[in-house]
Design an enzyme around this catalytic site. Structure first.
Site, mmCIF file in Angstrom:
data_model
loop_
_atom_site.group_PDB
_atom_site.id
_atom_site.type_symbol
_atom_site.label_atom_id
_atom_site.label_comp_id
_atom_site.label_asym_id
_atom_site.label_seq_id
_atom_site.Cartn_x
_atom_site.Cartn_y
_atom_site.Cartn_z
ATOM 1 N N CYS A 133 0.825 -1.209 0.000
ATOM 2 C CA CYS A 133 0.000 0.000 0.000
ATOM 3 C C CYS A 133 0.858 1.258 0.000
ATOM 4 C CB CYS A 133 -0.945 -0.005 1.189
ATOM 5 S SG CYS A 133 -0.124 -0.052 2.808
ATOM 6 N N HIS B 39 -2.374 1.522 7.193
ATOM 7 C CA HIS B 39 -2.642 1.424 5.762
ATOM 8 C C HIS B 39 -2.359 2.772 5.116
ATOM 9 C CE1 HIS B 39 -4.259 -0.143 2.105
ATOM 10 N NE2 HIS B 39 -5.370 0.570 2.121
ATOM 11 N N ASN C 265 -8.322 4.199 -2.657
ATOM 12 C CA ASN C 265 -7.658 3.026 -2.103
ATOM 13 C C ASN C 265 -6.918 2.275 -3.211
ATOM 14 O OD1 ASN C 265 -6.862 1.136 -0.218
ATOM 15 N ND2 ASN C 265 -8.921 0.525 0.375
#
EC number: 3.4.22.-
Length: 492
Positions: A293, A425, A455
């Site tokens: 990520c 994240h 995302n």
């Protein structure tokens, strides 16, 4: 009607022949015979059609559940239609049994006394689990609680398939849509239990009337909460001692940067601004089975800077950072700042075409494959009270967020579920907005301010790959600790 017997008196009588002589009612009798004949003909044709269907159904069944774009078959419609009849249900069960059994065909059966699978998972009662091997005993061991929570199962048992056909059917569709492959039947049954529990939680949540968001099944359906967190929520942050760490050589001063890009007479609109509507956001990507990520967040914000400053769409390589960022840990997590540092030290980013993403497959750093490099000069840390200002005048922001496993099945709306205990994240803040919503507690419409976040779990997750989190008019409220770390890369 008269009845006559005809024979020759000179010959031995061998056979009598019947002759009907019609009188006044012969016409109606003939019509009756003709009706009987028609009925018999139709019946024969019907029987022939049934025989034809019987001998051709196997061939038709082979293509019934294909996912070819050429035949335009809607699986959901077909399966739902089949569920309306007992024969349709039995057909689905037969297809499911074929699918499940195929997992054992390429693997030898375990011998008697093989290690028993205890299935130590949530919802399994050890006293009910008699330690029966799923391979050596393919009967029984199937229970469903009153709340439809599957405690343990045996997908080889027809009774279980029939009793839990809806959930098994959804699992079958899930396997097809996500191209899921499991090495063994035991693994498949384990994943089915996890899928069933996730599906149950989704259904329970969507029945709530006081939640602002909805959940939906997706590719994470066969992952337990622990597995999801370990695979996707592994961002590394500097923690509470961030301000005590030595300054990074490539980090610029915020006040100097904002003066350069914000016009002196500019008036900030704190209600709404969405970079997706202004050509400042590139398509959503999917990090797949890799904890990268940090790479997608940093690379995505660089892509946005090129789109805003250069007025051109560029897609850069996350795989280059996964392979070559010496300050990060590839698929096992990393830091946003280290990604920017290494991006500069490596001489820039390769294009996505030159250095394509391969997820968790092992790769050796190979910068020679790049035909051209796209670099940044520095990056700037965004103060906690300047998010909307920085977003509007500088561009999308790479941020950290404290996500929970509830994020996995977010489908849409304003997320008001549980958050993680700490930032874990990395995502991209691309905009903010406001919507009037009805407050059931006060009984009136109220203004609801939110951040728009991009995302890296694919466009089939959330609202096309995005999630909305609550904030306030000034942008000070940070749901799920968004922006504990927040940075914008700079091209100049």
């Amino acid at each position: 009607m008269e009845y006559h017997m005809e024979y020759s008196p000179n010959e031995v009588i061998k056979q009598e022949r019947e002759v009907f002589v019609g009188k006044e009612k012969s016409g109606s009798k003939f019509k009756r015979k003709r009706s009987i004949f028609i009925v018999l003909t139709v019946s024969i044709c019907f029987m022939f059609a049934l025989m034809l269907f019987y001998f051709t159904r196997n061939e038709n069944n082979k293509t019934l559940f294909t996912n070819s774009l050429s035949n335009n078959i809607n699986d959901d419609y077909i399966i739902n239609s089949l569920l309306k009849s007992e024969s349709g249900k039995k057909f689905i069960v037969s297809k499911l049994e074929e699918l499940i059994s195929s997992y054992d065909k390429e693997k030898k059966m375990r011998t008697t006394g093989a290690e028993e699978n205890n299935m130590n998972m949530n919802g399994i009662d050890d006293k009910d689990n008699k330690s029966v091997s799923f391979v050596n005993k393919k009967n029984g061991n199937l229970k469903v609680n009153n709340n439809n929570q599957v405690s343990y199962s045996n997908l080889f048992d027809t009774k279980f398939l029939m009793d839990n056909l809806e959930t098994v059917n959804l699992f079958y569709i899930f396997l097809k849509e996500n191209n899921k492959k499991y090495e063994t039947s035991e693994e498949m049954q384990k994943r089915f239990i996890i899928f069933s529990e996730n599906y149950r939680k989704i259904e329970l949540h969507n029945k709530k009337t006081n939640s602002l968001y909805k959940r939906g099944m997706n590719k994470f359906g066969d992952l337990s909460p622990e597995e999801f967190r370990s695979k996707y929520l592994n961002l590394k942050t500097h923690g509470p001692f961030k301000t005590l760490s030595p300054p990074v050589s490539y980090e610029a001063n915020y006040e100097d940067v904002i003066k350069k890009y914000k016009p002196a007479d500019a008036k900030l609109d704190r209600i709404a601004y969405d970079w997706r509507l202004h050509g400042g956001v590139t398509p959503v990507k999917d990090q797949a089975l890799c904890g990268s990520c940090w790479a997608f967040s940093s690379v995505g914000s660089v892509e946005s800077q090129y789109a805003i400053r250069k007025k051109a769409l560029f897609l850069f390589s996350e795989q280059e950072l996964v392979d070559c960022s010496v300050k990060n840990n590839g698929c096992y997590g990393g830091y946003i700042t280290n990604a920017f540092d290494d991006m500069i030290d490596l001489g820039g980013l390769c294009s996505q075409d030159d250095y394509p993403y391969v997820s968790n497959l092992p790769e050796t750093c190979n910068l020679k494959r790049c035909n051209e490099r796209y670099t940044i000069k520095s990056y700037v840390s965004i103060p906690d009270d300047k998010f909307k200002e920085a977003l509007r005048y500088l561009g999308p922001i790479s941020i950290s967020i404290a996500a929970s496993d509830d994020f996995a099945f977010y489908r849409g709306g304003f997320y008001d579920g549980e958050c993680g205990a700490a930032p874990n994240h990395a995502v991209i803040l691309v905009g903010y907005g406001m919507k009037d919503i009805y407050n059931e507690d006060t009984g009136r419409m109220e203004k609801f301010y939110y951040y728009i976040i991009k995302n890296s779990w694919g466009s089939d997750w959330g609202e096309g790959g995005y999630i909305n989190l609550e904030t306030d008019e000034n942008g000070y409220k940070k749901t799920c600790s968004i922006g504990t770390e927040a940075y914008v890369p700079l091209l100049e």
